[in-house]
Design a protein around this motif. Structure first.
Motif, PDB file in Angstrom:
ATOM      1  N   LEU A 289       1.263  -1.482   0.253  1.00 26.06           N
ATOM      2  CA  LEU A 289       0.147  -0.354   0.256  1.00 26.06           C
ATOM      3  C   LEU A 289       0.982   1.446  -0.051  1.00 26.06           C
ATOM      4  O   LEU A 289       0.624   2.295  -0.860  1.00 26.06           O
ATOM      5  N   THR A 290       1.947   1.224   0.494  1.00 25.08           N
ATOM      6  CA  THR A 290       2.452   2.527   1.180  1.00 25.08           C
ATOM      7  C   THR A 290       3.496   2.881  -0.631  1.00 25.08           C
ATOM      8  O   THR A 290       2.804   3.881  -1.163  1.00 25.08           O
ATOM      9  N   GLN A 291       3.465   1.882  -0.660  1.00 25.26           N
ATOM     10  CA  GLN A 291       5.354   2.110  -2.058  1.00 25.26           C
ATOM     11  C   GLN A 291       4.242   1.823  -2.939  1.00 25.26           C
ATOM     12  O   GLN A 291       4.534   3.507  -4.339  1.00 25.26           O
TER      13      GLN A 291
ATOM     14  N   LEU B  83       4.007   5.191  -5.536  1.00 28.12           N
ATOM     15  CA  LEU B  83       4.332   4.946  -6.361  1.00 28.12           C
ATOM     16  C   LEU B  83       3.067   5.566  -7.758  1.00 28.12           C
ATOM     17  O   LEU B  83       3.408   6.665  -8.554  1.00 28.12           O
ATOM     18  N   LEU B  84       2.345   5.601  -7.422  1.00 30.90           N
ATOM     19  CA  LEU B  84       1.102   6.606  -8.246  1.00 30.90           C
ATOM     20  C   LEU B  84       1.547   8.400  -7.524  1.00 30.90           C
ATOM     21  O   LEU B  84       0.982   8.954  -9.334  1.00 30.90           O
ATOM     22  N   ILE B  85       1.511   8.720  -6.895  1.00 27.86           N
ATOM     23  CA  ILE B  85       1.975   9.949  -6.569  1.00 27.86           C
ATOM     24  C   ILE B  85       3.102  10.552  -7.098  1.00 27.86           C
ATOM     25  O   ILE B  85       3.631  11.715  -8.014  1.00 27.86           O
ATOM     26  N   THR B  86       4.289   9.566  -7.569  1.00 23.73           N
ATOM     27  CA  THR B  86       5.334   9.628  -8.284  1.00 23.73           C
ATOM     28  C   THR B  86       5.338   9.866  -9.420  1.00 23.73           C
ATOM     29  O   THR B  86       5.325  10.460 -10.508  1.00 23.73           O
ATOM     30  N   LEU B  87       4.214   8.963  -9.926  1.00 24.79           N
ATOM     31  CA  LEU B  87       3.580   9.015 -11.427  1.00 24.79           C
ATOM     32  C   LEU B  87       3.588  10.660 -11.726  1.00 24.79           C
ATOM     33  O   LEU B  87       3.083  11.423 -12.834  1.00 24.79           O
ATOM     34  N   LEU B  88       2.206  10.621 -11.303  1.00 21.91           N
ATOM     35  CA  LEU B  88       2.135  11.657 -11.637  1.00 21.91           C
ATOM     36  C   LEU B  88       2.439  13.102 -10.698  1.00 21.91           C
ATOM     37  O   LEU B  88       2.093  14.124 -11.899  1.00 21.91           O
ATOM     38  N   LEU B  89       3.227  13.018 -10.037  1.00 23.69           N
ATOM     39  CA  LEU B  89       3.913  13.937 -10.326  1.00 23.69           C
ATOM     40  C   LEU B  89       5.385  14.356 -11.301  1.00 23.69           C
ATOM     41  O   LEU B  89       5.098  15.339 -11.157  1.00 23.69           O
ATOM     42  N   ALA B  90       5.770  13.284 -11.746  1.00 25.50           N
ATOM     43  CA  ALA B  90       6.379  13.136 -13.098  1.00 25.50           C
ATOM     44  C   ALA B  90       6.010  13.850 -13.880  1.00 25.50           C
ATOM     45  O   ALA B  90       6.925  14.380 -14.816  1.00 25.50           O
ATOM     46  N   ARG B  91       4.690  13.567 -14.138  1.00 26.08           N
ATOM     47  CA  ARG B  91       3.930  14.082 -15.133  1.00 26.08           C
ATOM     48  C   ARG B  91       4.154  15.500 -15.443  1.00 26.08           C
ATOM     49  O   ARG B  91       4.098  16.128 -16.150  1.00 26.08           O
ATOM     50  N   LEU B  92       3.628  15.825 -14.280  1.00 19.01           N
ATOM     51  CA  LEU B  92       3.320  17.891 -13.538  1.00 19.01           C
ATOM     52  C   LEU B  92       5.030  17.801 -13.624  1.00 19.01           C
ATOM     53  O   LEU B  92       4.574  19.608 -14.503  1.00 19.01           O
ATOM     54  N   LEU B  93       6.229  18.049 -13.426  1.00 17.09           N
ATOM     55  CA  LEU B  93       7.031  18.342 -13.441  1.00 17.09           C
ATOM     56  C   LEU B  93       8.042  17.643 -14.220  1.00 17.09           C
ATOM     57  O   LEU B  93       9.192  19.079 -14.403  1.00 17.09           O
TER      58      LEU B  93
END
Length: 476
Positions: free
Chosen positions: A21-23, A27-37
């Motif tokens: 759950l944590t990872q 991972l979902l947060i990282t993917l969204l941030l990767a798209r934004l940043l």
């Protein structure tokens, strides 16, 4: 023994819940941030990862493993470890603070100076969670750890997304890291206070450092080696290229480290309680090895199989170069949980000297392969990293064979058929999806369906007894 099995099973379940759950959320947060940043922002943070990781290794100093392994631990041991961790964390932060200008100059990126000084605070913050984690790991209480980790990652991740949307750029990632560390520390100390009641003891320190120092040195070598690629890429290429590599490396390592963490956190205390019975220890080791392979190999290779359609559909074409890197890295990362099981056995049997010797040898081989691959570009460097993982497996199994009744040949024989079945299933699935490259989501679905079908048929006809045994253990 049945009581230990039940305890290990509950620990495995909650460790799995916490890690997955944590990872998964991270991972979902990282993917969204990767798209934004974009890649360049991730590249800047990736350049600093090695310095933070080295500091954390010094703070931990192998004391966690030493405390878990020690069956007659006392309050003085915990107190000594606590104050040592805090003192070292402060010293490490001061080193990071004053070396920040030189790090920025090395990479020729002036903004790294302020980034490192702020990120370095996590080293001190994390030091206050080490003793609570030890206490919870000793009793295999992963339920509490699951709650803390999930809440912390949600709080920090949500904040980072809001900051990224509002134009904070790289500081969104920095604040996410700080907030996650702070939340973990707060909740751990509310649920399991870290201030021990004993005294600082020279005898305790001698034991902890005597055992942990070798783990410290091997951990230091491991961290430097694992981040050496990003150091070299950061020096030779732009932040965008560093971002491509670091993102591919993170995507490959997330499932590997998640599953490794689950197995390692449960198998180490379990092996520790069996260390006086070599036969039972060897049998538990062999069973853990096979069950890890049967579950983990297809998950990691499945990610590598769908790398290109996954990255282009989720992150956009700016991240497409990371797809080939991700596939290459997955071939090596699939073995990481197996490495962890091997190394746990070395630590449990008290052979931290052998553990250190093995790590030095593997790093020498790895650096040699790295130096040979640099002239051929970043993709060949990623392939070289995976090749190193297979050489490491041969070395690990050679030494663990000396400590158990299970030969190196038997260990390799147990996992090689599973490895071949996974690779063949992925190859057939890749060919089946070639006709659907214009429709990434459909290609992903076809790839996964064919791979799962082929692998399931293999399990049914060739590994049915092991599958039944795994199902029986999980149902207890």
């Amino acid at each position: 023994m049945p009581e230990l099995v039940n305890k290990a099973k509950k620990g495995l379940q909650w460790s799995a819940i916490e890690r997955i759950l944590t990872q998964g959320i991270q991972l979902l947060i990282t993917l969204l941030l990767a798209r934004l940043l974009g890649p360049s922002v991730f590249g800047l943070v990736g350049m600093l990862a090695v310095f933070i990781a080295i500091a954390n290794v010094f703070v931990e100093s192998g004391f966690t493993s030493a405390l878990i392994r020690k069956t007659d631990r006392c309050d003085n041991d915990l107190t000594t470890a606590f104050y040592y961790n805090i003192a070292v964390s402060v010293m490490c932060y001061l080193v990071l603070y004053f070396s920040a200008p030189y790090v920025a100059q090395f990479y020729q990126q002036h903004e790294l100076q302020s980034l490192l000084r702020v990120l370095g605070l996590t080293v001190v913050i994390n030091a206050f969670t080490l003793i609570p984690r030890v206490k919870l790991n000793i009793v295999m209480d992963f339920k509490t750890q699951a709650k803390v980790s999930i809440v912390s990652v949600v709080i920090s991740g949500t904040t980072a997304i809001l900051l990224a949307i509002n134009g904070f750029g790289v500081w969104a990632l920095v604040i996410q890291t700080l907030l996650n560390a702070s939340s973990n520390t707060l909740f751990y100390n509310l649920l399991t206070p870290c201030l021990p009641s004993g005294k600082v003891s020279k005898q305790s320190f001698n034991y902890l450092f005597g055992y942990g120092s070798k783990i410290l040195l091997s951990g230091l070598l491991d961290v430097i080696y694992n981040n050496l690629y990003q150091i070299i890429i950061g020096k030779k290429f732009s932040p965008a290229v560093v971002g491509q590599f670091s993102q591919a490396n993170q995507l490959a390592s997330v499932p590997a480290s998640t599953l490794t963490g689950i197995i390692q956190r449960v198998s180490f205390p379990m092996f520790s309680q069996l260390q006086e019975d070599p036969i039972k220890l060897g049998n538990a080791y062999q069973l853990t090895l096979k069950m890890a392979a049967i579950v983990i190999f297809p998950l990691i290779i499945g990610l590598g199989l769908i790398a290109e359609p996954l990255l282009t559909s989720l992150l956009g074409n700016q991240w497409q170069p990371a797809a080939a890197l991700l596939t290459a890295l997955c071939l090596g990362y699939m073995l990481y949980p197996i490495h962890a099981i091997n190394l746990n056995l070395l630590q449990v049997t008290g052979r931290s000297d052998l553990f250190l010797k093995l790590e030095v040898l593997k790093k020498i081989i790895g650096v040699t392969i790295l130096l040979l691959s640099i002239p051929y570009g970043i993709l060949v460097m990623a392939i070289g990293l995976s090749i190193t993982s297979y050489i490491a497996l041969l070395l690990n199994t050679y030494y663990t064979a000396k400590l158990t009744h299970i030969s190196q040949w038997r260990q390799c024989k147990d996992i090689t058929p599973i490895w071949l079945a996974v690779i063949l299933s992925a190859a057939l699935a890749y060919v089946a999806g070639l006709a659907w490259q214009a429709q990434p989501l459909l290609q992903i679905a076809i790839n996964l369906f064919v791979a799962l079908l082929c692998y399931s048929l293999y399990l049914f006809f060739a590994q049915k007894p092991l599958v039944i045994q795994l199902r029986t253990i999980l149902r207890r």
